[in-house]
Design an enzyme around this catalytic site. Structure first.
Site, PDB file in Angstrom:
ATOM      1  N   HIS A 156       0.834  -1.224   0.000  1.00 19.47           N
ATOM      2  CA  HIS A 156       0.000   0.000   0.000  1.00 19.47           C
ATOM      3  C   HIS A 156       0.862   1.266   0.000  1.00 19.47           C
ATOM      4  CE1 HIS A 156      -3.266  -2.768   1.170  1.00 19.47           C
ATOM      5  NE2 HIS A 156      -2.372  -3.249   2.013  1.00 19.47           N
ATOM      6  N   SER A 277      15.443  20.767 -16.474  1.00 19.61           N
ATOM      7  CA  SER A 277      14.284  21.616 -16.724  1.00 19.61           C
ATOM      8  C   SER A 277      14.764  22.902 -17.385  1.00 19.61           C
ATOM      9  CB  SER A 277      13.600  21.924 -15.390  1.00 19.61           C
ATOM     10  OG  SER A 277      12.895  23.139 -15.481  1.00 19.61           O
ATOM     11  N   LYS A 283      16.740  21.031 -11.277  1.00 12.52           N
ATOM     12  CA  LYS A 283      16.031  19.779 -11.560  1.00 12.52           C
ATOM     13  C   LYS A 283      16.864  18.777 -12.367  1.00 12.52           C
ATOM     14  CE  LYS A 283      12.022  18.946 -11.278  1.00 12.52           C
ATOM     15  NZ  LYS A 283      10.826  19.490 -11.915  1.00 12.52           N
ATOM     16  N   ASN A 285      15.475  15.286 -14.023  1.00 14.03           N
ATOM     17  CA  ASN A 285      14.223  14.521 -14.122  1.00 14.03           C
ATOM     18  C   ASN A 285      14.430  13.101 -14.652  1.00 14.03           C
ATOM     19  OD1 ASN A 285      12.820  16.853 -13.324  1.00 14.03           O
ATOM     20  ND2 ASN A 285      12.772  17.586 -15.443  1.00 14.03           N
ATOM     21  N   GLU A 290      10.098   7.714 -16.904  1.00 11.76           N
ATOM     22  CA  GLU A 290       8.732   8.199 -17.159  1.00 11.76           C
ATOM     23  C   GLU A 290       8.260   7.796 -18.550  1.00 11.76           C
ATOM     24  OE1 GLU A 290       8.787  12.104 -14.226  1.00 11.76           O
ATOM     25  OE2 GLU A 290       9.388  12.307 -16.305  1.00 11.76           O
TER      26      GLU A 290
END
Ligand code: ARG
Length: 458
Positions: A156, A277, A283, A285, A290
């Protein structure tokens, strides 16, 4: 010129031609179409349609064409042929003249196109298996380096029990092993050759189709011509395999995205697989991960699209079936690219061992240990579970870990608790107790690594 001009008095509307033609994607079947054509020319000798000499001339010209398309497959796209079958025939006629016009005797593009695609699938499966193996190897090597890297395991998305990064890697190793096995299973089923099924009712030339199948490295010929020209089960199976494979990769990606978040800070991804970014200079990423997660949707979409396209098609061939290829090419290209990318991400990954270990200590992930301790001292498990629940509430209120409670504080909840409780609350004890097959104990993980290395002959 189209292969079917005789019956028509008007040329096709350019817009229809553009809509109907498949060369812009089925050019990828050029090698298979040529190899299939060579085998077909040999079959035509056995039924006295071609002489031995004629066959030799055709085979020679087809081999020249094969070398040319291997060197520059994209040259095909310059042609306005309807599909790859028309293109190969056109080129053959350019090379050998009228003799080339004999090749299509007894054959239809319906049995030809499905044969080509099956041959392509066989090659593609071999390549996919190699890429899957590479990722499995990378997972095993990473596991080997991280046998003592303790981190929290989750249910969970709540810290549940400590695990090691090695155990996490080996979980994905298992999934990838099943992905590879699924491809082997598909290969066995698709290994029957449709060539010689004609348009739908079988070829009118009484040839030995099993021999023809063997020439093309299939194990046998298909049993029923209607089924053979309209069967696309192998396309669906491969799309299904790709979808399941992409589900695995998307979970792998999602886990690592979470581990890489500022909140978790368990892993650091290499500059080689991240991007910055345009606005926020700080940043870095996890784009590779993704995109893997995102592309899973596209592959599952291809499966869904193909299922719906094939649903309710009457026997035998219908042009709807031409839609099989774009779905399949796109899905398998995507899958193989994502497999390679997942290995690249893993190769350079850095684990922040301290943050992982610190996080594993938090969240009362050793609470089950305390319950098992009480069970060992004669408390029934359900009662032990309740007692430990109360201890946890108390510890939370005091902002302490379980092992930070004094013996006095613990004894309030059960008199059977003694000094020996502290050793079982340690992370290493939590791990080593899970020593049944498949568990996270160091010996189990070690033997899983040895087994995996044997499977991969590493
Ligand atoms: N381009 C077609 C396909 O991929 C080849 C078969 C065409 N057959 C026909 N009868 N029009 O399915």
């Amino acid at each position: 010129m189209a292969l079917w001009g005789g019956r028509f008095s008007q040329a096709a509307d350019q817009r229809f031609k553009h809509f109907n033609d498949s060369l812009c994607f089925d050019y990828r079947l050029a090698e298979q179409d040529i190899i299939g054509s060579i085998a077909w020319s040999k079959a035509l000798v056995t039924v006295n349609v071609l002489s031995h000499d004629e066959q030799q001339k055709l085979e020679h010209a087809l081999n020249e064409l094969l070398i040319a398309v291997q060197q520059d497959p994209k040259q095909i796209l310059l042609s306005d042929a309807e599909d790859i079958h028309s293109w190969v025939e056109q080129k053959l006629i350019e090379k050998v003249g009228d003799l080339g016009k004999k090749l299509h005797t007894g054959r239809s593009r319906n049995d030809q196109s499905t044969t080509d695609l099956k041959l392509w699938c066989k090659d593609e499966i071999t390549q996919l298996i190699n890429i899957i193996r590479h990722l499995r190897q990378t997972l095993v090597i990473t596991a080997e380096h991280h046998q003592d890297s303790i981190m929290p395991g989750y249910t969970h998305l709540q810290r549940a029990q400590p695990i090691t990064f090695a155990h996490w890697c080996l979980a994905y190793y298992e999934m990838l092993t099943r992905d590879e096995n699924r491809l082997q299973d598909t290969l066995k089923r698709l290994d029957v050759c449709p060539l010689g099924s004609g348009a739908l009712a079988g070829t009118a030339y009484p040839m030995d189709r099993d021999l023809l199948a063997n020439w093309l490295d299939f194990s046998s010929a298909t049993n029923n011509s209607l089924d053979a020209v309209s069967d696309r089960d192998h396309v669906l199976e491969l799309l299904n395999n790709a979808s399941i494979g992409m589900i695995h990769l998307s979970r792998f990606a999602e886990d690592l995205i979470i581990f890489n978040s500022g909140e978790a800070n368990f892993v650091e991804l290499s500059d080689r697989v991240t991007s910055g970014s345009s606005l926020m200079p700080q940043k870095k990423n996890p784009d590779a991960l993704e995109l893997i997660r995102g592309k899973a949707g596209r592959v599952i979409g291809a499966l869904t699209g193909a299922l719906i396209t094939f649903k309710g098609l009457p026997l035998a061939y219908n042009k709807d079936l031409q839609e099989d290829k774009e779905h399949l090419f796109d899905a398998l290209d995507t899958w193989s690219e994502c497999l390679a990318m997942a290995a690249l991400v893993l190769e350079d990954i850095k684990l922040n061992k301290d943050s992982c270990q610190e996080a594993a200590k938090q969240g009362y992930s050793n609470a089950t240990e305390l319950a098992d301790y009480l069970v060992a001292k004669g408390v029934p498990f359900r009662e032990a579970h309740h007692i430990v629940g109360e201890v946890v509430v108390n510890a939370i209120a005091k902002q302490k870990a379980l092992e930070e409670l004094t013996l006095e504080e613990l004894k309030v909840f059960s008199s059977v608790i003694d000094d020996d409780v502290y050793s079982i609350l340690s992370l290493t004890s939590c791990l080593s107790k899970r020593s049944a097959k498949g568990g996270v104990s160091p010996e189990q993980v070690k033997s899983a690594i040895i087994k995996a290395k044997q499977q991969l002959s590493m």
